[in-house]
Design a protein around this motif. Structure first.
Motif, PDB file in Angstrom:
ATOM      1  N   GLY A  11       0.840  -1.205   0.000  1.00 34.78           N
ATOM      2  CA  GLY A  11       0.000   0.000   0.000  1.00 34.78           C
ATOM      3  C   GLY A  11       0.866   1.242   0.000  1.00 34.78           C
ATOM      4  O   GLY A  11       0.504   2.282   0.554  1.00 34.78           O
ATOM      5  N   GLY A  14      -0.366   4.761  -0.750  1.00 37.91           N
ATOM      6  CA  GLY A  14      -1.434   5.330   0.079  1.00 37.91           C
ATOM      7  C   GLY A  14      -0.933   6.430   0.987  1.00 37.91           C
ATOM      8  O   GLY A  14       0.251   6.763   0.991  1.00 37.91           O
ATOM      9  N   GLN A  15      -1.852   7.000   1.765  1.00 34.64           N
ATOM     10  CA  GLN A  15      -1.436   8.130   2.613  1.00 34.64           C
ATOM     11  C   GLN A  15      -0.529   7.726   3.759  1.00 34.64           C
ATOM     12  O   GLN A  15       0.400   8.456   4.087  1.00 34.64           O
ATOM     13  CB  GLN A  15      -2.531   8.975   3.186  1.00 34.64           C
ATOM     14  N   ILE A  16      -0.773   6.581   4.359  1.00 33.35           N
ATOM     15  CA  ILE A  16       0.156   6.148   5.418  1.00 33.35           C
ATOM     16  C   ILE A  16       1.521   5.845   4.805  1.00 33.35           C
ATOM     17  O   ILE A  16       2.568   6.242   5.343  1.00 33.35           O
ATOM     18  CB  ILE A  16      -0.399   4.929   6.183  1.00 33.35           C
ATOM     19  N   LEU A  41       5.265  -2.431  -2.533  1.00 34.20           N
ATOM     20  CA  LEU A  41       4.283  -3.286  -3.205  1.00 34.20           C
ATOM     21  C   LEU A  41       2.989  -2.507  -3.358  1.00 34.20           C
ATOM     22  O   LEU A  41       2.504  -1.894  -2.404  1.00 34.20           O
ATOM     23  CB  LEU A  41       4.035  -4.565  -2.393  1.00 34.20           C
ATOM     24  N   GLU A  42       2.440  -2.538  -4.541  1.00 31.79           N
ATOM     25  CA  GLU A  42       1.152  -1.885  -4.796  1.00 31.79           C
ATOM     26  C   GLU A  42       0.321  -2.731  -5.749  1.00 31.79           C
ATOM     27  O   GLU A  42       0.823  -3.630  -6.406  1.00 31.79           O
ATOM     28  CB  GLU A  42       1.354  -0.476  -5.391  1.00 31.79           C
ATOM     29  N   VAL A  43      -0.958  -2.428  -5.786  1.00 34.79           N
ATOM     30  CA  VAL A  43      -1.825  -3.014  -6.807  1.00 34.79           C
ATOM     31  C   VAL A  43      -1.442  -2.346  -8.141  1.00 34.79           C
ATOM     32  O   VAL A  43      -0.933  -1.216  -8.137  1.00 34.79           O
ATOM     33  CB  VAL A  43      -3.317  -2.804  -6.457  1.00 34.79           C
ATOM     34  N   VAL A  87       0.486  -2.437   5.000  1.00 35.02           N
ATOM     35  CA  VAL A  87      -0.364  -1.252   5.177  1.00 35.02           C
ATOM     36  C   VAL A  87      -1.574  -1.299   4.239  1.00 35.02           C
ATOM     37  O   VAL A  87      -2.669  -0.897   4.600  1.00 35.02           O
ATOM     38  CB  VAL A  87       0.463   0.039   4.929  1.00 35.02           C
ATOM     39  N   ALA A  89      -4.769  -2.339   2.447  1.00 34.02           N
ATOM     40  CA  ALA A  89      -5.894  -3.195   2.815  1.00 34.02           C
ATOM     41  C   ALA A  89      -7.122  -2.664   2.115  1.00 34.02           C
ATOM     42  O   ALA A  89      -7.108  -1.567   1.548  1.00 34.02           O
ATOM     43  CB  ALA A  89      -6.091  -3.205   4.332  1.00 34.02           C
ATOM     44  N   GLN A 112      -0.288 -12.751   0.542  1.00 31.97           N
ATOM     45  CA  GLN A 112       0.899 -12.121   1.142  1.00 31.97           C
ATOM     46  C   GLN A 112       1.521 -13.048   2.191  1.00 31.97           C
ATOM     47  O   GLN A 112       2.745 -13.153   2.280  1.00 31.97           O
ATOM     48  CB  GLN A 112       0.539 -10.749   1.729  1.00 31.97           C
ATOM     49  N   VAL A 129      -0.778  -3.189   9.539  1.00 34.39           N
ATOM     50  CA  VAL A 129      -1.402  -1.901   9.850  1.00 34.39           C
ATOM     51  C   VAL A 129      -2.802  -1.839   9.234  1.00 34.39           C
ATOM     52  O   VAL A 129      -3.731  -1.291   9.813  1.00 34.39           O
ATOM     53  CB  VAL A 129      -0.523  -0.737   9.313  1.00 34.39           C
ATOM     54  N   ASN A 131      -6.483  -2.405   8.121  1.00 41.21           N
ATOM     55  CA  ASN A 131      -7.608  -2.933   8.923  1.00 41.21           C
ATOM     56  C   ASN A 131      -8.479  -3.922   8.170  1.00 41.21           C
ATOM     57  O   ASN A 131      -8.579  -3.830   6.955  1.00 41.21           O
ATOM     58  CB  ASN A 131      -8.470  -1.753   9.388  1.00 41.21           C
ATOM     59  N   LEU A 158      -0.492   2.910  17.909  1.00 42.22           N
ATOM     60  CA  LEU A 158      -1.118   4.230  17.781  1.00 42.22           C
ATOM     61  C   LEU A 158      -2.122   4.436  18.913  1.00 42.22           C
ATOM     62  O   LEU A 158      -2.183   5.519  19.511  1.00 42.22           O
ATOM     63  CB  LEU A 158      -1.784   4.387  16.409  1.00 42.22           C
ATOM     64  N   SER A 237      -6.306   9.623   9.843  1.00 50.04           N
ATOM     65  CA  SER A 237      -4.973   9.849  10.400  1.00 50.04           C
ATOM     66  C   SER A 237      -3.958   9.072   9.566  1.00 50.04           C
ATOM     67  O   SER A 237      -4.190   7.923   9.236  1.00 50.04           O
ATOM     68  CB  SER A 237      -4.926   9.381  11.854  1.00 50.04           C
TER      69      SER A 237
HETATM   70  P1  NDP Z   1      -4.178   4.625   4.143  1.00 50.91           P
HETATM   71  O1  NDP Z   1      -2.766   4.607   3.754  1.00 50.91           O
HETATM   72  O2  NDP Z   1      -4.744   5.837   4.762  1.00 50.91           O
HETATM   73  O3  NDP Z   1      -4.530   3.390   5.105  1.00 50.91           O
HETATM   74  C1  NDP Z   1      -4.070   2.079   4.807  1.00 50.91           C
HETATM   75  C2  NDP Z   1      -4.653   1.111   5.801  1.00 50.91           C
HETATM   76  O4  NDP Z   1      -4.212   1.391   7.110  1.00 50.91           O
HETATM   77  C3  NDP Z   1      -6.174   1.078   5.847  1.00 50.91           C
HETATM   78  O5  NDP Z   1      -6.578  -0.291   5.885  1.00 50.91           O
HETATM   79  C4  NDP Z   1      -6.472   1.761   7.137  1.00 50.91           C
HETATM   80  O6  NDP Z   1      -7.651   1.246   7.721  1.00 50.91           O
HETATM   81  C5  NDP Z   1      -5.308   1.314   7.971  1.00 50.91           C
HETATM   82  N1  NDP Z   1      -5.108   2.030   9.233  1.00 50.91           N
HETATM   83  C6  NDP Z   1      -4.691   1.450  10.368  1.00 50.91           C
HETATM   84  N2  NDP Z   1      -4.609   2.309  11.358  1.00 50.91           N
HETATM   85  C7  NDP Z   1      -4.974   3.477  10.861  1.00 50.91           C
HETATM   86  C8  NDP Z   1      -5.091   4.758  11.421  1.00 50.91           C
HETATM   87  N3  NDP Z   1      -4.858   5.008  12.676  1.00 50.91           N
HETATM   88  N4  NDP Z   1      -5.467   5.760  10.629  1.00 50.91           N
HETATM   89  C9  NDP Z   1      -5.738   5.531   9.339  1.00 50.91           C
HETATM   90  N5  NDP Z   1      -5.661   4.338   8.758  1.00 50.91           N
HETATM   91  C10 NDP Z   1      -5.271   3.315   9.511  1.00 50.91           C
HETATM   92  O7  NDP Z   1      -5.090   4.235   2.896  1.00 50.91           O
HETATM   93  P2  NDP Z   1      -5.041   4.745   1.396  1.00 50.91           P
HETATM   94  O8  NDP Z   1      -6.370   4.387   0.840  1.00 50.91           O
HETATM   95  O9  NDP Z   1      -4.476   6.106   1.286  1.00 50.91           O
HETATM   96  O10 NDP Z   1      -3.954   3.782   0.745  1.00 50.91           O
HETATM   97  C11 NDP Z   1      -4.087   2.414   0.677  1.00 50.91           C
HETATM   98  C12 NDP Z   1      -3.178   1.928  -0.405  1.00 50.91           C
HETATM   99  O11 NDP Z   1      -3.114   0.516  -0.318  1.00 50.91           O
HETATM  100  C13 NDP Z   1      -3.658   2.263  -1.823  1.00 50.91           C
HETATM  101  O12 NDP Z   1      -2.584   2.852  -2.521  1.00 50.91           O
HETATM  102  C14 NDP Z   1      -3.999   0.896  -2.413  1.00 50.91           C
HETATM  103  O13 NDP Z   1      -3.696   0.806  -3.793  1.00 50.91           O
HETATM  104  C15 NDP Z   1      -3.082   0.016  -1.612  1.00 50.91           C
HETATM  105  N6  NDP Z   1      -3.364  -1.393  -1.550  1.00 50.91           N
HETATM  106  C16 NDP Z   1      -2.304  -2.217  -1.815  1.00 50.91           C
HETATM  107  C17 NDP Z   1      -2.430  -3.567  -1.756  1.00 50.91           C
HETATM  108  C18 NDP Z   1      -1.241  -4.390  -2.042  1.00 50.91           C
HETATM  109  O14 NDP Z   1      -0.132  -3.897  -1.936  1.00 50.91           O
HETATM  110  N7  NDP Z   1      -1.396  -5.653  -2.393  1.00 50.91           N
HETATM  111  C19 NDP Z   1      -3.705  -4.189  -1.437  1.00 50.91           C
HETATM  112  C20 NDP Z   1      -4.758  -3.250  -1.140  1.00 50.91           C
HETATM  113  C21 NDP Z   1      -4.580  -1.900  -1.183  1.00 50.91           C
HETATM  114  P3  NDP Z   1      -9.055   2.027   7.686  1.00 50.91           P
HETATM  115  O15 NDP Z   1      -9.438   2.115   6.233  1.00 50.91           O
HETATM  116  O16 NDP Z   1      -9.960   1.165   8.487  1.00 50.91           O
HETATM  117  O17 NDP Z   1      -8.816   3.365   8.278  1.00 50.91           O
END
Ligand code: NDP
Length: 327
Positions: A11, A14-16, A41-43, A87, A89, A112, A129, A131, A158, A237
């Protein structure tokens, strides 16, 4: 020069991921003497964005960054990995049933887990990380039979850090003055932030705050902080979640300080009545690169009820993933 540690982040676009990668590359996670090789790793549809992040990482000219690969194949991404931060999900979207959420995540964390089993380094350490983090870690571990179960962890750091901040603010102290705080159970709204063993500069926290504040303010504020951040910021967050992931791995690798513990989701050995095999948050110490659940703490009646409620939710999630054939 020491051999770089291979760190795989899923992921990554993503933002994290964006808040995490630069700190890993700067040495905040593994220390100022440990070079890292990053695997992002990304989709497939997010690979291009991850490549953009990789360009920015290059542009930081981090002395500790030994290389970056951007991948969409789990086998390649976890080959030789020492530290895996899972990260990415499938987030819950409006109207989504729990079964759909667990199925979607099973489709991510099963392959994975298999890829980690097939190719990761012998000292692999996994932090989930994404969820529902505890159950995603449970699924990944179930598909990595050759990896010791204690290498799979879920992030509750966290929640732990949020609890430290709330208690420090209430008692007019510094987070560093606080010892022995615990997050128990699931990383969800049922989690139990427990200050019954906590001390602030050596004084029992329960002598410094009143029970009503604990019940009405402390516990719900910590458990619902994620929603409050979304409300205020208009986005979930990310920097604080990334910081907690850094803290978790840093503590895992370097150890907890003397006379203190932290919180992490680890595979239960049956301690404190948590069914063996569930990934639940516990008070934990880290020594020599291994977590240990703090033994023998007294659990009062109110704490018992809260721990049981959160663990019941973990049991339900486990039953659901079993029923779906995900483990
Ligand atoms: P974020 O980076 O904001 O969050 C990623 C994950 O962390 C979510 O499941 C989120 O859960 C979880 N999380 C855990 N604790 C926290 C917290 N305290 N605050 C916020 N989030 C938390 O998500 P984005 O959508 O910005 O990015 C996700 C990325 O993952 C995308 O780029 C997508 O393409 C990628 N992805 C990659 C995969 C892979 O590598 N195979 C598979 C699936 C997705 P919650 O949503 O419940 O907040």
């Amino acid at each position: 020069d020491p051999t770089p540690v291979v760190v795989t982040v899923t992921g990554a676009a993503g933002q994290i991921g964006y808040a995490l990668l630069f700190r890993i590359a700067s040495g905040a996670m593994l220390g100022p003497d440990t070079p890292v090789r990053l695997r992002l790793l990304e989709v497939p549809q997010a690979v291009q964005a991850a490549e953009g992040t990789a360009m920015e990482l290059d542009d930081c000219a981090f002395p500790l960054l030994a290389g970056i690969d951007v991948l969409d194949d789990a086998r390649a991404a976890f080959d030789g990995t020492n530290v895996a931060l899972l990260v990415g999900a499938r987030p819950r979207t409006a109207g989504m049933e729990r079964g759909d959420l667990l199925s979607a995540n099973g489709g991510i964390f099963k392959p994975q887990g298999e890829a980690i089993n097939a190719g990761a380094a012998d000292d692999i350490k996994v932090l989930v990380v994404g969820n529902p983090a505890n159950t995603n870690a449970y699924i990944a571990a179930a598909h990595a039979p050759d990896v010791p179960k204690d290498r799979f962890t879920a992030m509750t750091r966290l929640d732990h850090n949020r609890a430290l901040a709330q208690l420090a603010a209430r008692t007019g102290s510094h987070v560093d003055d606080i010892r022995h705080l615990t997050i128990w159970g699931n990383h969800s709204a049922t989690q139990y932030p427990d200050l019954t063993h906590a001390t602030v500069r050596g004084t029992a926290a329960t002598e410094l705050v009143d029970p009503e504040w604990v019940e009405r303010t402390f516990i719900p504020t910590v458990a619902k902080r994620g929603a409050a951040i979304i409300e205020a910021r208009g986005a979930s967050s990310a920097a604080s979640a990334a910081n907690a992931a850094i803290d978790h791995v840093h503590t895992w690798v370097t150890g907890t300080r003397a006379d203190d513990w932290t919180s992490a989701g680890v595979v239960s050995d049956g301690s404190y009545g948590v069914p063996e095999g569930l990934v639940s948050s516990f008070p934990v110490t880290s020594t020599g690169g291994a977590w240990a659940i703090v033994p023998g703490l007294e659990v009062d009646e109110a704490s018992r009820a809260r721990i049981d409620a959160s663990v019941a939710e973990l049991v339900e999630e486990r039953e659901a993933v079993r029923a779906l054939g995900l483990v």
